[in-house]
Design a protein around this motif. Structure first.
Motif, PDB file in Angstrom:
ATOM      1  N   LEU A 153       0.731  -1.224  -0.027  1.00  0.00           N
ATOM      2  CA  LEU A 153      -0.041   0.033  -0.190  1.00  0.00           C
ATOM      3  C   LEU A 153       0.934   1.300  -0.038  1.00  0.00           C
ATOM      4  N   MET A 154       0.340   2.040  -0.875  1.00  0.00           N
ATOM      5  CA  MET A 154       0.999   3.423  -0.561  1.00  0.00           C
ATOM      6  C   MET A 154       0.117   4.436  -0.050  1.00  0.00           C
ATOM      7  N   THR A 155       0.658   5.492   0.933  1.00  0.00           N
ATOM      8  CA  THR A 155      -0.054   6.046   1.965  1.00  0.00           C
ATOM      9  C   THR A 155       0.154   7.623   1.764  1.00  0.00           C
ATOM     10  N   LEU A 156      -0.985   8.323   1.999  1.00  0.00           N
ATOM     11  CA  LEU A 156      -0.843   9.630   1.859  1.00  0.00           C
ATOM     12  C   LEU A 156       0.175  10.441   2.796  1.00  0.00           C
ATOM     13  N   LEU A 157      -0.243  10.285   4.255  1.00  0.00           N
ATOM     14  CA  LEU A 157       0.507  10.893   5.259  1.00  0.00           C
ATOM     15  C   LEU A 157       1.723   9.968   5.415  1.00  0.00           C
ATOM     16  N   GLY A 158       3.127  10.795   5.124  1.00  0.00           N
ATOM     17  CA  GLY A 158       4.364  10.254   5.191  1.00  0.00           C
ATOM     18  C   GLY A 158       4.855   9.599   4.328  1.00  0.00           C
ATOM     19  N   ASP A 159       3.929   9.444   3.122  1.00  0.00           N
ATOM     20  CA  ASP A 159       4.338   8.887   1.678  1.00  0.00           C
ATOM     21  C   ASP A 159       4.977   7.340   1.988  1.00  0.00           C
ATOM     22  N   GLN A 160       4.528   6.708   2.782  1.00  0.00           N
ATOM     23  CA  GLN A 160       5.110   5.261   3.126  1.00  0.00           C
ATOM     24  C   GLN A 160       4.767   4.208   2.219  1.00  0.00           C
ATOM     25  N   ARG A 161       5.252   3.056   2.029  1.00  0.00           N
ATOM     26  CA  ARG A 161       4.868   1.884   1.570  1.00  0.00           C
ATOM     27  C   ARG A 161       4.767   0.879   2.610  1.00  0.00           C
ATOM     28  N   VAL A 162       3.518   0.348   2.862  1.00  0.00           N
ATOM     29  CA  VAL A 162       2.949  -0.606   3.784  1.00  0.00           C
ATOM     30  C   VAL A 162       3.004  -1.936   3.148  1.00  0.00           C
ATOM     31  N   GLU A 163       3.567  -2.741   3.490  1.00  0.00           N
ATOM     32  CA  GLU A 163       3.779  -4.141   3.148  1.00  0.00           C
ATOM     33  C   GLU A 163       2.542  -5.073   3.999  1.00  0.00           C
ATOM     34  N   LEU A 164       1.467  -5.370   3.279  1.00  0.00           N
ATOM     35  CA  LEU A 164       0.322  -5.865   3.935  1.00  0.00           C
ATOM     36  C   LEU A 164       0.663  -7.616   3.857  1.00  0.00           C
ATOM     37  N   GLY A 165       1.366  -8.144   3.021  1.00  0.00           N
ATOM     38  CA  GLY A 165       1.415  -9.339   2.549  1.00  0.00           C
ATOM     39  C   GLY A 165      -0.030 -10.008   1.982  1.00  0.00           C
ATOM     40  N   MET A 166      -0.275 -11.191   2.075  1.00  0.00           N
ATOM     41  CA  MET A 166      -1.441 -11.692   1.644  1.00  0.00           C
ATOM     42  C   MET A 166      -2.841 -10.910   2.086  1.00  0.00           C
ATOM     43  N   ALA A 167      -3.720 -11.068   1.275  1.00  0.00           N
ATOM     44  CA  ALA A 167      -5.186 -10.316   1.774  1.00  0.00           C
ATOM     45  C   ALA A 167      -5.950 -10.992   2.972  1.00  0.00           C
ATOM     46  N   GLU A 168      -5.436 -12.296   3.214  1.00  0.00           N
ATOM     47  CA  GLU A 168      -6.466 -12.938   4.463  1.00  0.00           C
ATOM     48  C   GLU A 168      -5.890 -12.175   5.617  1.00  0.00           C
ATOM     49  N   ASP A 169      -7.009 -12.208   6.508  1.00  0.00           N
ATOM     50  CA  ASP A 169      -6.980 -11.635   7.891  1.00  0.00           C
ATOM     51  C   ASP A 169      -6.230 -10.231   7.806  1.00  0.00           C
ATOM     52  N   PHE A 170      -6.869  -9.524   6.902  1.00  0.00           N
ATOM     53  CA  PHE A 170      -6.431  -7.796   6.536  1.00  0.00           C
ATOM     54  C   PHE A 170      -6.999  -7.004   7.631  1.00  0.00           C
ATOM     55  N   GLU A 171      -8.031  -7.632   8.276  1.00  0.00           N
ATOM     56  CA  GLU A 171      -8.698  -6.357   9.326  1.00  0.00           C
ATOM     57  C   GLU A 171      -7.722  -6.148  10.508  1.00  0.00           C
ATOM     58  N   SER A 172      -7.356  -7.518  10.895  1.00  0.00           N
ATOM     59  CA  SER A 172      -6.375  -7.542  12.102  1.00  0.00           C
ATOM     60  C   SER A 172      -5.178  -6.692  11.811  1.00  0.00           C
ATOM     61  N   LYS A 173      -4.664  -6.872  10.593  1.00  0.00           N
ATOM     62  CA  LYS A 173      -3.410  -6.141  10.264  1.00  0.00           C
ATOM     63  C   LYS A 173      -3.370  -4.716  10.173  1.00  0.00           C
ATOM     64  N   PHE A 174      -4.678  -4.350   9.674  1.00  0.00           N
ATOM     65  CA  PHE A 174      -5.159  -2.881   9.636  1.00  0.00           C
ATOM     66  C   PHE A 174      -5.349  -2.314  11.009  1.00  0.00           C
ATOM     67  N   LYS A 175      -5.911  -3.098  11.947  1.00  0.00           N
ATOM     68  CA  LYS A 175      -5.842  -2.615  13.368  1.00  0.00           C
ATOM     69  C   LYS A 175      -4.739  -2.418  13.980  1.00  0.00           C
ATOM     70  N   LYS A 176      -3.774  -3.551  13.783  1.00  0.00           N
ATOM     71  CA  LYS A 176      -2.378  -3.252  14.249  1.00  0.00           C
ATOM     72  C   LYS A 176      -1.581  -2.117  13.731  1.00  0.00           C
ATOM     73  N   LEU A 177      -2.029  -1.910  12.430  1.00  0.00           N
ATOM     74  CA  LEU A 177      -1.200  -0.592  11.956  1.00  0.00           C
ATOM     75  C   LEU A 177      -1.856   0.569  12.358  1.00  0.00           C
ATOM     76  N   ARG A 178      -3.161   0.607  12.672  1.00  0.00           N
ATOM     77  CA  ARG A 178      -3.680   1.898  13.248  1.00  0.00           C
ATOM     78  C   ARG A 178      -3.238   2.226  14.489  1.00  0.00           C
ATOM     79  N   ILE A 179      -3.062   1.222  15.601  1.00  0.00           N
ATOM     80  CA  ILE A 179      -2.348   1.147  16.661  1.00  0.00           C
ATOM     81  C   ILE A 179      -1.067   1.795  16.635  1.00  0.00           C
ATOM     82  N   PHE A 180      -0.224   1.209  15.691  1.00  0.00           N
ATOM     83  CA  PHE A 180       1.161   1.745  15.426  1.00  0.00           C
ATOM     84  C   PHE A 180       1.159   3.252  14.863  1.00  0.00           C
ATOM     85  N   TYR A 181       0.127   3.690  14.089  1.00  0.00           N
ATOM     86  CA  TYR A 181       0.105   4.960  13.584  1.00  0.00           C
ATOM     87  C   TYR A 181      -0.037   5.955  14.916  1.00  0.00           C
ATOM     88  N   ASP A 182      -1.277   5.545  15.676  1.00  0.00           N
ATOM     89  CA  ASP A 182      -1.539   6.184  17.004  1.00  0.00           C
ATOM     90  C   ASP A 182      -0.394   6.604  17.974  1.00  0.00           C
TER      91      ASP A 182
END
Length: 258
Positions: free
Chosen positions: A205-234
């Motif tokens: 994924l390419m992001t707007l804030l920070g212009d980062q590249r986020v390696e998500l891996g495979m699509a399975e269980d993506f919601e838990s990955k985004f929850k973990k990423l959101r905590i890291f952001y905050d």
């Protein structure tokens, strides 16, 4: 004898109540069929912000670019089903219904395709090669770009999208569900600018804030990955969005940053 006569009269009256309305409808239909088309009434439904086609475009589809005019044609001679098929041939249109009203109009109700994402052709380093591409709808069906309108939607890239059938596989269903998630979650819809999927299904994924590249891996269980990423952001990035350029959440229970 009198009772038999009364019964017959009652049966006749009931029959007339059924026959007369049917006869009236039939006469109205016959009269309407002899009318000539006075106007084409086109209604375009769907997202109000998306205008792949306008009313004139639909009229040109109906009349084969003016070669088969409908204004003035006898309504009985107009094959409504054929008109629907003419309009549906345009891949920017999802549904079409054509009917006639009591005023002698031919009414056309069109629903446009709604894009979930737009695939762009990119090089290995992520640079756009040309303006070619296509849209992907919510069911994973590909449809062409419009010459007159460019929809604002999530950009996707990568070799995974070269084969339209992949989105209809079990793994593809997970990728499609991820695209839907990125379109409905307010935070990630604003933050993710582009999604790349390689031929094996690995997602960046390419992001707007920070212009980062986020390696998500495979699509399975993506919601838990985004929850973990959101905590890291905050907890970590909120004080300095440009602190890292690469973030990986592809591995379970860990985040790798560079």
């Amino acid at each position: 004898m009198l009772r038999k006569f009364d019964y017959s009269w009652l049966l006749l009256k009931r029959s007339l109540w059924l026959i007369l309305p049917i006869a009236g409808i039939g006469m109205a239909e016959s009269k309407l069929g002899q009318q000539r088309c006075t106007n084409l009434v086109v209604s375009i439904q769907g997202d109000s912000g998306t205008r792949f086609l306008n009313q004139m475009d639909v009229q040109m589809l109906l009349t084969e670019n003016g070669g088969d005019p409908l204004i003035g044609a006898r309504l009985n001679d107009v094959a409504l089903h054929d008109l629907e098929n003419r309009v549906r041939r345009n891949k920017l249109i999802k549904k079409c219904q054509v009917f006639r009203d009591l005023k002698g109009n031919i009414v056309v109700e069109v629903e446009q395709e709604k894009p979930l994402a737009r695939w762009i052709n990119t090089s290995e380093n992520g640079e756009m090669r040309n303006t070619s591409g296509y849209y992907i709808n919510h069911e994973g069906v590909f449809f062409p770009l419009s010459e007159s309108y460019s929809a604002r939607t999530l950009l996707v890239s990568g070799a995974y999208f070269n084969n339209p059938q992949k989105l209809r596989s079990e793994k593809g269903a997970q990728v499609l569900e991820l695209l839907r998630f990125l379109n409905t979650d307010p935070f990630w819809k604003a933050q993710v600018t582009q999604l790349n999927v390689d031929k094996d299904g690995e997602i960046d994924l390419m992001t707007l804030l920070g212009d980062q590249r986020v390696e998500l891996g495979m699509a399975e269980d993506f919601e838990s990955k985004f929850k973990k990423l959101r905590i890291f952001y905050d907890k970590v990035l909120s004080s300095d969005w440009s602190r890292y350029k690469r973030i990986s959440v592809k591995f379970q229970d860990q985040i790798v940053c560079e």
